[in-house]
Design an enzyme around this catalytic site. Structure first.
Site, short mmCIF file in Angstrom:
data_model
loop_
_atom_site.label_atom_id
_atom_site.label_comp_id
_atom_site.label_asym_id
_atom_site.label_seq_id
_atom_site.Cartn_x
_atom_site.Cartn_y
_atom_site.Cartn_z
N TYR A 1 -50.25 -20.07 8.78
CA TYR A 1 -51.54 -19.52 9.19
C TYR A 1 -52.60 -19.71 8.10
O TYR A 1 -53.79 -19.74 8.39
CB TYR A 1 -51.41 -18.02 9.47
CG TYR A 1 -51.00 -17.67 10.87
CD1 TYR A 1 -49.85 -18.21 11.42
CD2 TYR A 1 -51.75 -16.80 11.64
CE1 TYR A 1 -49.46 -17.88 12.70
CE2 TYR A 1 -51.37 -16.46 12.92
CZ TYR A 1 -50.23 -17.00 13.45
OH TYR A 1 -49.85 -16.67 14.71
N LYS B 1 -35.79 -21.22 9.74
CA LYS B 1 -35.41 -22.52 10.29
C LYS B 1 -34.93 -23.36 9.10
O LYS B 1 -35.48 -24.43 8.79
CB LYS B 1 -36.62 -23.15 11.02
CG LYS B 1 -36.30 -24.42 11.79
CD LYS B 1 -35.46 -24.20 13.03
CE LYS B 1 -35.07 -25.53 13.65
NZ LYS B 1 -34.09 -25.40 14.74
N ASP C 1 -34.57 -20.58 16.61
CA ASP C 1 -34.32 -20.96 18.01
C ASP C 1 -33.20 -20.09 18.59
O ASP C 1 -33.28 -19.58 19.71
CB ASP C 1 -34.00 -22.45 18.15
CG ASP C 1 -33.02 -22.97 17.12
OD1 ASP C 1 -32.68 -22.23 16.16
OD2 ASP C 1 -32.56 -24.12 17.25
N ASP D 1 -44.99 -14.05 14.87
CA ASP D 1 -45.97 -14.04 15.96
C ASP D 1 -45.26 -14.32 17.28
O ASP D 1 -45.43 -13.60 18.27
CB ASP D 1 -47.04 -15.10 15.69
CG ASP D 1 -48.06 -15.18 16.80
OD1 ASP D 1 -48.52 -14.13 17.27
OD2 ASP D 1 -48.39 -16.31 17.23
N ASP E 1 -43.98 -11.45 20.44
CA ASP E 1 -44.39 -11.52 21.85
C ASP E 1 -43.17 -11.51 22.76
O ASP E 1 -43.16 -10.85 23.80
CB ASP E 1 -45.21 -12.79 22.12
CG ASP E 1 -46.71 -12.54 22.03
OD1 ASP E 1 -47.11 -11.66 21.24
OD2 ASP E 1 -47.47 -13.22 22.74
#
Ligand code: IPM
Ligand code: MG
Length: 356
Positions: free
Chosen positions: A142, A191, A223, A247, A251
């Site tokens: 970000y 990851k 994942d 983020d 959600d």
């Protein structure tokens, strides 16, 4: 005690839901003898329209001078075609950075009264779930270098993810402290099979783990984490992860509670100055109609009392009032079953206030 709260209602439904939380706070103030003093500042699209800047200096100064900040939401189709640095979302990143809010706490729990709204099979969530996502908020992709450059196939766009050990250490400590007070289980999501930043993340989290022998820590690839969240959410207690993975996963976690209109969040730094906001967005399609669910913002105000002002009893009081409202079967349209009676934003706010 007297507390100065900066209000940043922002765009869309922001003003309506912030108004609901303010009314709840005023009532809590009366009940427990605190004075909450509110000052309102512009942020997001409305700030851009009024000043040409989605994050005016006055807003940053006002937030910095306050004891805590309550934010509604930013963004909307009206501002979608603005250049990146004028977009309402840029203001959100700007204020997180200006206040040094590197910790983002996003609780996602299944309310038994709303379990019908959960999109997962009943057998998957029969034991409920209560997850705390600890998202790093001021680093990573970000905030990395971005732009355009000449690449293999001509001009290309690029973004970069950077993390220093210090940034990982401090968010890891927050997550371990949080896990220590809860179920003592921490899942660190990365990851590391692909990304260098993730390999540093993993190594650093394991170093900090030495300081917390009573917390069990496991690494989950992002994942797989996305899959595990819908396969068996109850396996998670505290999750710690980078800005972008947090983020996305928050959600997903909110969706499986069935009620994104219910979830609050806290953004914190090393001081008691925090910023509190619902995790849902500005919902421009229902703005101004007095039908948005104010509960996420009301619960964000409860988090403010808990984390910034250390007013535990007062925070509990708000959370219990919300539980009572739900147990009494009161619903705004986002959490109602088809055919069920629904309350407006202001009616739901009043219903919470009556139960404080
Ligand atoms: C969130 C939002 C923001 C983010 C956007 C609006 C910049 O999605 O708070 O989760 O990506 O952090
Ligand atoms: Mg998001």
């Amino acid at each position: 005690m007297k507390y100065n709260i900066a209000l940043l209602p922002g765009d869309g439904i922001g003003p309506e839901i912030v108004d609901g939380a303010v009314r709840v706070l005023k009532k809590v103030g009366e009940k427990y003898g605190h004075e909450f003093d509110f000052k309102t500042y512009l942020i997001g699209g409305v700030a851009y329209d009024a000043t040409g800047d989605p994050l005016p200096k006055e807003t940053v100064d006002g937030a910095l001078a306050s004891d805590s900040v309550l934010l509604g939401a930013v963004g909307g189709p009206k501002w979608d075609s603005l250049p990146g640095d004028k977009r309402p979302e840029k203001a959100l990143l700007g204020i997180r950075s200006a206040l040094g809010l590197f910790t983002n706490l996003r609780p996602a729990k299944l309310y038994p009264a709303l379990s019908d709204a959960c999109p997962l099979k009943e057998s998957t969530v029969k034991n409920g779930f209560d997850i705390m996502i600890v998202r790093e908020l001021t680093g990573g992709i970000y905030f990395g270098d971005r732009g355009y450059r000449e690449g293999k196939y001509g001009t290309e766009a690029y973004d970069t993810e950077c993390y220093s050990p210090m940034e990982i250490e401090r968010i890891a400590r927050v997550a371990f402290e949080c896990a220590k007070k809860r179920g003592k289980k921490l899942a660190s999501i990365d990851k590391a099979n692909v990304l260098e930043t993730s390999r540093l993340w993993r190594k650093t989290v394991h170093e900090i783990a030495q300081e917390y022998p009573d917390v069990s820590v496991c690494d989950v690839l992002v994942d797989n984490a996305a899959m595990q969240l819908v396969r068996n959410p109850a396996q998670f207690d505290v999750i710690v992860t980078s800005n972008m993975f947090g983020d996305i996963l928050s959600d997903e976690a909110s969706q499986i509670t069935g009620s994104i209109g219910m979830l609050p969040s806290a953004s914190l730094n090393e001081t008691t100055l925090g910023m509190y906001e619902p995790i849902h967005g500005s919902a421009p399609d229902i703005a101004g109609k007095n039908i948005a669910n104010p509960i996420a913002t009301i619960l964000s105000a409860a988090m403010m009392l808990r984390y910034s002002f250390n007013l535990t009893e007062e925070a509990d009081c708000i959370e219990k009032a919300v539980d009572a409202v739900l147990n009494d079967g009161l619903r705004t349209s986002d959490i109602a079953k088809p055919g069920e009676n629904t309350l407006s934003t202001s009616e739901m706010t009043e219903a919470v206030i009556e139960r404080l």
